[in-house]
Design an enzyme around this catalytic site. Structure first.
Site, PDB file in Angstrom:
ATOM      1  N   LYS A   1       0.899  -1.104  -0.020  1.00  0.00           N
ATOM      2  CA  LYS A   1      -0.152   0.069  -0.213  1.00  0.00           C
ATOM      3  C   LYS A   1       0.851   1.389  -0.022  1.00  0.00           C
ATOM      4  CE  LYS A   1      -4.480  -1.615   0.474  1.00  0.00           C
ATOM      5  NZ  LYS A   1      -4.355  -2.622   1.216  1.00  0.00           N
TER       6      LYS A   1
ATOM      7  N   SER B   1      -8.518   0.715   8.690  1.00  0.00           N
ATOM      8  CA  SER B   1      -8.178   0.358   9.994  1.00  0.00           C
ATOM      9  C   SER B   1      -6.962  -0.429   9.786  1.00  0.00           C
ATOM     10  CB  SER B   1      -9.332  -0.801  10.473  1.00  0.00           C
ATOM     11  OG  SER B   1      -9.367  -1.495   9.370  1.00  0.00           O
TER      12      SER B   1
ATOM     13  N   GLU C   1      -9.262 -14.324  -4.184  1.00  0.00           N
ATOM     14  CA  GLU C   1      -9.889 -13.642  -2.968  1.00  0.00           C
ATOM     15  C   GLU C   1     -10.378 -14.596  -2.031  1.00  0.00           C
ATOM     16  OE1 GLU C   1     -12.971 -11.293  -4.661  1.00  0.00           O
ATOM     17  OE2 GLU C   1     -14.072 -13.180  -5.713  1.00  0.00           O
TER      18      GLU C   1
ATOM     19  N   GLY D   1     -15.782 -13.744   0.668  1.00  0.00           N
ATOM     20  CA  GLY D   1     -15.796 -12.649   0.255  1.00  0.00           C
ATOM     21  C   GLY D   1     -15.737 -12.809  -1.372  1.00  0.00           C
TER      22      GLY D   1
ATOM     23  N   ASP E   1     -16.912 -11.363  -3.869  1.00  0.00           N
ATOM     24  CA  ASP E   1     -17.501 -10.421  -5.016  1.00  0.00           C
ATOM     25  C   ASP E   1     -16.717 -10.241  -6.341  1.00  0.00           C
ATOM     26  OD1 ASP E   1     -15.723  -8.934  -2.940  1.00  0.00           O
ATOM     27  OD2 ASP E   1     -15.988  -7.507  -4.588  1.00  0.00           O
TER      28      ASP E   1
ATOM     29  N   SER F   1       1.495  -9.985  -0.210  1.00  0.00           N
ATOM     30  CA  SER F   1       0.866  -8.561  -0.179  1.00  0.00           C
ATOM     31  C   SER F   1       1.174  -7.577   1.211  1.00  0.00           C
ATOM     32  CB  SER F   1      -0.620  -8.357  -0.385  1.00  0.00           C
ATOM     33  OG  SER F   1      -1.201  -9.089   0.496  1.00  0.00           O
TER      34      SER F   1
END
Ligand SMILES: *Cc1c(COP(=O)(O)O)cnc(C)c1O
Length: 334
Positions: free
Chosen positions: A58, A83, A209, A213, A215, A313
């Protein structure tokens, strides 16, 4: 169909971002394990972004995005809500660039994350995650104080910045047959797809994923962004409810497929990372490796002798939690 935004990043934006990140972000190592290669019948190259500054990829998107702000935006400052890893990434990038940062964080965020974010000099605005809407709080702050909101994934400069990890992997190690990348909101995956277009267009790229989850997979099948309920998974960094308006079109156009893995496969991968690669990986950080193992188990012929890239990651997990997950029954087998 969702409208296609007119500010989608392009493959050329990734090397431009890499230029800006030079000297600011670590060029993280690429790890290998002869035992893993022998077991899987492939050559596996692991890009270790758990060793990136602040412990996750990130930092790349955050530093790149903040670097491109104009003088007025820099003076006024930035705001982000998170968070987890995005908070620390924006806080450190802001500190390095001498930009004031405000981070909206839940009151019950882990003490270590609150302390780390504060340690980078950011102002923390706490909120009650059960009663308040963090996006609304951040938007209100942005408006009242003239701050620029830095989103965690749905932004062209964030996407291009995240793409530099895989860009480095390809620049240093050459073209790959397949690449596995974790998938939350899709910043890392869409940026990686741009990097692959630039340096290794024949690579088959898979998003991975959490099973709870999925999606991303649903969105790929439906041809539009599908929103799910807040998933319950160990992979908290990928517990997003929907892809972004900018990440989705890039993923839909270029990804080979989206795979899902159960939480116990993440724990198994964390154990392999510790025992074979000697690195600490958070549950979300193990998604891509777990997905790769499952894909090879399902179709070993396809990957026989292949050169495969995998992202780690992030590595931000409290040691007590790591021990509780990885210790116990089964630990002796690896
Ligand atoms: C944010 C994050 C992800 C998901 O990244 P997206 O760009 O939202 O897909 C995965 N792993 C870690 C460790 C993260 O911090």
């Amino acid at each position: 169909m969702n409208a296609r935004p007119d500010d989608l990043p392009t493959p050329d934006d990734v090397p431009a971002a890499a230029e800006i990140l030079r000297g600011a972000a670590h060029r993280t190592p690429v790890l290998t394990s002869r035992l893993t290669d022998a077991e899987l019948g492939a050559s596996v190259l692991v890009k270790a972004e758990n060793l990136q500054r602040t412990g996750s990829f990130k930092f790349r998107g955050a530093f790149h995005t903040l670097s491109r702000l104009g003088p007025d935006q820099r003076r006024a400052g930035v705001v982000a809500f998170s968070s987890g890893n995005h908070a620390q990434a924006v806080a450190l990038a802001a500190q390095l660039l001498e930009i004031p940062a405000t981070i909206v964080m839940p009151t019950d965020a882990p003490a270590s994350k609150l302390a780390a974010t504060r340690g980078y000099g950011a102002e923390i605005v706490p909120y009650d995650r059960y009663a308040e809407d963090r996006a609304a709080i951040a938007a209100d702050l942005a408006q009242r104080r003239g701050l620029t909101l830095v989103p965690p994934y749905d932004h062209p400069h964030v996407i291009a910045g995240q793409g530099t990890a895989v860009y480095e992997l390809l620049a240093d190690h050459g073209p790959l047959d397949a690449l596995f990348v974790c998938l939350g909101g899709g910043g890392l995956l869409s940026g990686s797809l741009l990097a692959v277009q630039a340096l290794s267009p024949a690579t088959a790229v898979f998003g991975v994923e959490p099973e709870a989850g999925d999606d991303g997979r649903q969105s790929l099948r439906a041809g539009r962004i599908v929103t799910i309920d807040q998933p319950r998974t160990l992979a908290d960094g990928a517990a997003t409810t929907h892809l972004g308006d900018r990440t989705f079109p890039i993923i839909a156009e270029h990804v080979e497929d989206v795979l899902t893995v159960p939480d116990d496969a993440l724990v198994e991968a964390m154990r392999l990372f510790a025992s074979r690669y000697k690195v600490l990986v958070e549950p979300t950080g193990a998604l891509a490796f777990a997905g790769m193992r499952a894909a090879i188990a399902a179709d070993p012929q396809r990957y026989a002798g292949a050169r495969i890239g995998v992202t780690i990651s992030g590595g931000n997990v409290d040691l007590d939690r790591f021990a509780a997950l990885v210790g116990g029954v089964g630990a002796a087998q690896t």
